[in-house]
Motif scaffolding. Structure first.
Motif, PDB file in Angstrom:
ATOM      1  N   GLU A 174      -7.826  -2.135  -6.244  1.00 42.02           N
ATOM      2  CA  GLU A 174      -7.819  -1.736  -4.837  1.00 42.02           C
ATOM      3  C   GLU A 174      -7.084  -0.416  -4.652  1.00 42.02           C
ATOM      4  O   GLU A 174      -7.527   0.464  -3.907  1.00 42.02           O
ATOM      5  CB  GLU A 174      -7.165  -2.824  -3.976  1.00 42.02           C
ATOM      6  CG  GLU A 174      -7.989  -4.089  -3.870  1.00 42.02           C
ATOM      7  CD  GLU A 174      -7.324  -5.121  -2.962  1.00 42.02           C
ATOM      8  OE1 GLU A 174      -6.274  -4.786  -2.356  1.00 42.02           O
ATOM      9  OE2 GLU A 174      -7.853  -6.231  -2.847  1.00 42.02           O
ATOM     10  N   ARG A 175      -5.930  -0.264  -5.340  1.00 45.60           N
ATOM     11  CA  ARG A 175      -5.162   0.980  -5.231  1.00 45.60           C
ATOM     12  C   ARG A 175      -5.970   2.151  -5.798  1.00 45.60           C
ATOM     13  O   ARG A 175      -5.976   3.245  -5.235  1.00 45.60           O
ATOM     14  CB  ARG A 175      -3.839   0.871  -5.983  1.00 45.60           C
ATOM     15  CG  ARG A 175      -2.861  -0.130  -5.451  1.00 45.60           C
ATOM     16  CD  ARG A 175      -2.478   0.092  -4.009  1.00 45.60           C
ATOM     17  NE  ARG A 175      -1.987   1.448  -3.758  1.00 45.60           N
ATOM     18  CZ  ARG A 175      -1.800   1.934  -2.532  1.00 45.60           C
ATOM     19  NH1 ARG A 175      -2.098   1.194  -1.461  1.00 45.60           N
ATOM     20  NH2 ARG A 175      -1.337   3.152  -2.355  1.00 45.60           N
ATOM     21  N   LYS A 220      -8.570   3.257  -3.331  1.00 39.16           N
ATOM     22  CA  LYS A 220      -7.964   4.024  -2.227  1.00 39.16           C
ATOM     23  C   LYS A 220      -7.636   5.443  -2.666  1.00 39.16           C
ATOM     24  O   LYS A 220      -7.795   6.394  -1.905  1.00 39.16           O
ATOM     25  CB  LYS A 220      -6.709   3.311  -1.736  1.00 39.16           C
ATOM     26  CG  LYS A 220      -6.980   2.039  -0.956  1.00 39.16           C
ATOM     27  CD  LYS A 220      -5.692   1.384  -0.468  1.00 39.16           C
ATOM     28  CE  LYS A 220      -6.002   0.102   0.291  1.00 39.16           C
ATOM     29  NZ  LYS A 220      -4.760  -0.574   0.749  1.00 39.16           N
TER      30      LYS A 220
END
Length: 534
Positions: free
Chosen positions: A525-526, A529
Motif C-alpha cells: 500500500e505504501r 502511494k
C-alpha cells in the motif's frame, strides 16, 4: 569496473583480510558481509581511498567517478541541503562555482568570455541544466520536504542530515557507489524509494548493511569476508546463507554419497532460481545461478546466539487496553485521543515516519514514561518485559558481565548465569569484562539475556536489532517467530517485521491508524502511494 589486487589489511598481529582479488563490475550490486570486526566498513574506505591497505592495490580506471556515503553527520553545516547534494559531483560543482564567479565579475574580459564558453560547454556535457531538479528529486525521494531544501544542514535534525548525505552520494550517476549502512535513520517510505533507485541503477554498487530484506532486494552478489579472505557469491543474502548452511550440513555428513550431494545441490539451486525469477532482476540473476560452481561455496565460520523463550501461558484473553492516549515528544504533541486493545498472542508492530513517536508509544506502554493524558491498563496477571531503544542506563556501572546479569536472575549461581551468557556468545574471560566498555551489539545481547531470564509473557521491543550483526539479527528473528507470547514492537528491519507482525498500528500526523493486515500488505500500500505521488 573496480579491481583489487592482493589487497591486505592488518593491525599489528591481527589480520582483517589478506590477498583479496575481486572485480566489481557495472550493473551489479555487491552486498559486503562479515562478522562484526571483519573489516567491512574499512574495506569500503580502502576502495574509496580514505584508508591505506597494508599491501596490494585498488585498480580504478582513469575517469571513473566514485561516490561514498559519508558518515560525518556534521559535515557541511553551513551549506544548504540542495547545495550539499550538488557537491556530490565534484567536477560539476566546480564548473558551476567558477562559472558563477566569472559572471559576477564587474570587469568581464575577452579571456573571461572564452573561459565561460568552455565552462558552459562542459556544464552542458555534465547535464548541468538538470542538476538542481535532479538533486531536489533525490531529497524529496528520501523524505526531505521541499521547504527544507534551502535550509542549512545545521537547521536540520540528525535523521534529515543523514538523508541529505545519502542524496549527495547518489547524485550525478556515479560509476561506483559505495554505501555503508544506507538504511540507517530512514523511514519505510525512504527505504522503499532507495531500493527502487538501486534496482534501476546501472553502474556498480558495493553496500554494507545489516538489513537482510534490503540486501535481498538490491544485491546481485554477496562479497563475504570470512577466514580473513573475501569470496564472491552469485545471488542475494538469502541464497548465500542457505547455500552456506547446506555446505556445512554436507561437510558434516561425511558418509553421504557424492552423487546424492550433487543432486541435493542441484535441487537447491533450481529452487532458488525459481524464487529469483519473481524478481525484477531475475533474468540476469537466473543466468548467473545456472552457471554457478557450487564447489566455490564454503561453510561459514559465523556463530549464532542461542535465544529461547519459554514463558508461562497467559490465561486471560484480554492483555492490554489503551484509552484516549496523548503522547508528546520534547513538549510537542505527536498523538492525541488514541484508543486500542491488544489480545493475547497478537504480534503488533508500531510504525511511523518519526521513530521518536514509536519510542514515545512503547515507553508509555512499558511504564518508562507517563503520558500527559489517557489510560494504559495491562491485564492483572500479565508479566511483560521491555527492551528500550535507549538502554544505556542499564550499563552505567563497572560490574562485570556475570555480576551484571546476576541482578536479573533468581538463581544467582555463577554456572547458571554463565550458561545464559554463553547462549549470547560470551565465554571465558569475556564474562569478566566490565559492562560499561561493551560495544553496542554486545550490550544488546546482554539485554536479550536479561529478557530471557525474566521470560515474560509479553515482549515490548523498541529497535531490538539495532547494533546487532546479521547472525544475531537472524537468531533473534527466528526465536521470536517461535515465541508463544504477545509481541509489541518497533523496528526498521523489514524482514524482521514481515516475519513477525500480524497487525500494523500506524502513528502518523497525530493520529493512530489500526491496520489488521500483514506488513507485506502494508508495504504494498505504501509503495502504491509513493508511485501515485511520484
Amino acid at each position: 569496473m573496480i579491481t583489487t589486487s592482493d589487497l591486505s589489511l592488518s593491525f599489528g598481529q591481527r589480520i582483517l583480510f589478506e590477498q583479496v582479488n575481486v572485480k566489481f563490475t557495472p550493473g551489479n550490486c555487491y552486498g559486503l558481509i562479515g562478522a562484526n570486526g571483519a573489516g567491512k566498513s574499512t574495506f569500503l574506505k580502502i576502495l574509496s581511498g580514505q584508508v591505506e591497505s597494508s599491501a596490494g592495490a585498488v585498480v580504478i580506471p582513469d575517469g571513473l567517478r566514485m561516490s561514498f556515503l559519508e558518515q560525518n553527520h556534521f559535515a557541511y553545516e553551513e551549506c544548504t541541503a540542495l547545495d550539499t547534494v550538488l557537491r556530490g559531483h565534484d567536477r560539476l560543482y566546480s564548473v558551476m562555482k567558477e562559472k558563477d564567479a566569472l559572471y559576477a565579475k564587474e570587469d568581464f574580459t575577452d579571456e573571461d568570455g572564452i573561459r565561460s564558453g568552455e565552462l558552459e560547454a562542459e556544464f552542458a556535457d555534465l547535464n548541468g541544466w538538470e542538476a538542481e531538479s535532479q538533486a531536489a528529486a533525490l531529497l524529496s525521494g528520501l523524505g526531505i520536504k521541499e521547504a527544507n531544501h534551502e535550509k542549512s544542514l545545521a537547521e536540520l535534525d540528525d535523521s534529515e542530515r543523514v538523508r541529505v548525505l545519502l542524496a549527495k552520494a547518489l547524485f550525478g550517476d556515479p560509476d561506483v557507489l559505495l554505501l555503508d549502512e544506507p538504511t540507517n535513520h530512514l523511514d519505510v517510505d525512504s527505504i522503499l524509494w532507495l531500493q527502487e533507485f538501486l534496482i534501476r541503477f546501472n553502474n556498480t554498487v558495493v553496500v554494507v548493511s545489516h538489513d537482510r530484506h534490503f540486501l535481498n532486494k538490491v544485491c546481485t552478489h554477496i562479497a563475504d569476508i570470512d577466514f580473513s579472505r573475501m569470496q564472491l557469491y552469485t545471488g542475494n543474502y538469502d541464497f548465500w546463507r542457505q547455500a552456506s548452511d547446506l555446505a556445512l550440513k554436507q561437510k558434516r555428513d561425511a558418509n553421504k554419497k557424492a552423487k546424492d550431494k550433487a543432486e541435493e545441490l542441484k535441487a537447491f539451486i533450481a529452487r532458488f532460481s525459481a524464487n529469483a525469477s519473481k524478481s525484477r532482476q531475475a533474468t540476469a540473476r537466473k543466468k548467473m545461478l545456472d552457471k554457478l560452481d557450487f564447489e566455490a561455496i564454503k561453510p561459514s565460520s559465523r556463530k549464532y546466539p542461542h535465544i529461547v523463550w519459554e514463558p508461562e501461558k497467559l490465561k486471560s484473553r484480554d492483555l492490554l487496553t489503551v484509552k484516549d492516549l496523548t503522547l508528546e515528544v520534547d513538549g510537542r504533541p505527536v498523538l492525541e485521543g488514541a484508543s486500542f486493545n491488544v489480545m493475547r498472542g497478537e504480534k503488533v508492530v508500531f510504525v511511523s515516519d518519526d521513530s521518536l513517536v514509536t519510542t514515545a508509544m512503547l515507553d508509555a506502554l512499558a511504564g518508562d514514561s507517563k503520558p500527559p493524558k489517557g489510560t494504559i491498563a495491562w491485564g492483572s496477571s500479565v508479566h511483560y518485559g521491555y527492551f528500550p531503544k535507549d538502554h544505556q542506563k542499564y550499563f552505567d556501572t563497572d560490574l562485570n558481565l556475570i555480576d551484571w546479569l546476576r541482578q536479573f536472575s533468581e538463581d544467582d549461581s555463577e554456572s547458571f548465569v554463565r550458561s545464559f551468557l554463553g547462549r549470547m556468545l560470551f565465554t571465558g574471560d569475556e564474562t569478566k569484562k566490565p559492562v560499561n566498555v561493551l560495544s553496542g551489539g554486545e550490550k544488546v545481547r546482554c539485554m536479550l539475556a536479561r529478557l530471557m531470564l525474566e521470560n515474560p509473557q509479553t515482549l515490548v521491543l523498541d529497535g531490538p536489532t539495532n547494533h546487532l550483526d546479521l547472525e544475531s539479527i537472524t537468531a533473534l528473528n527466528e526465536s521470536l517467530v517461535k515465541y508463544p507470547g504477545t509481541l509489541l514492537f518497533a523496528s526498521h528491519d523489514v524482514e524482521f517485521i514481515e516475519t513477525l507482525a500480524d497487525r500494523v498500528i500506524e502513528l502518523r500526523d497525530g493520529k493512530l491508524i489500526d491496520r489488521p493486515i500483514s506488513y507485506s500488505d502494508y508495504l504494498e500500500e505504501r509503495a502504491e502511494k509513493l508511485q501515485l505521488a511520484a
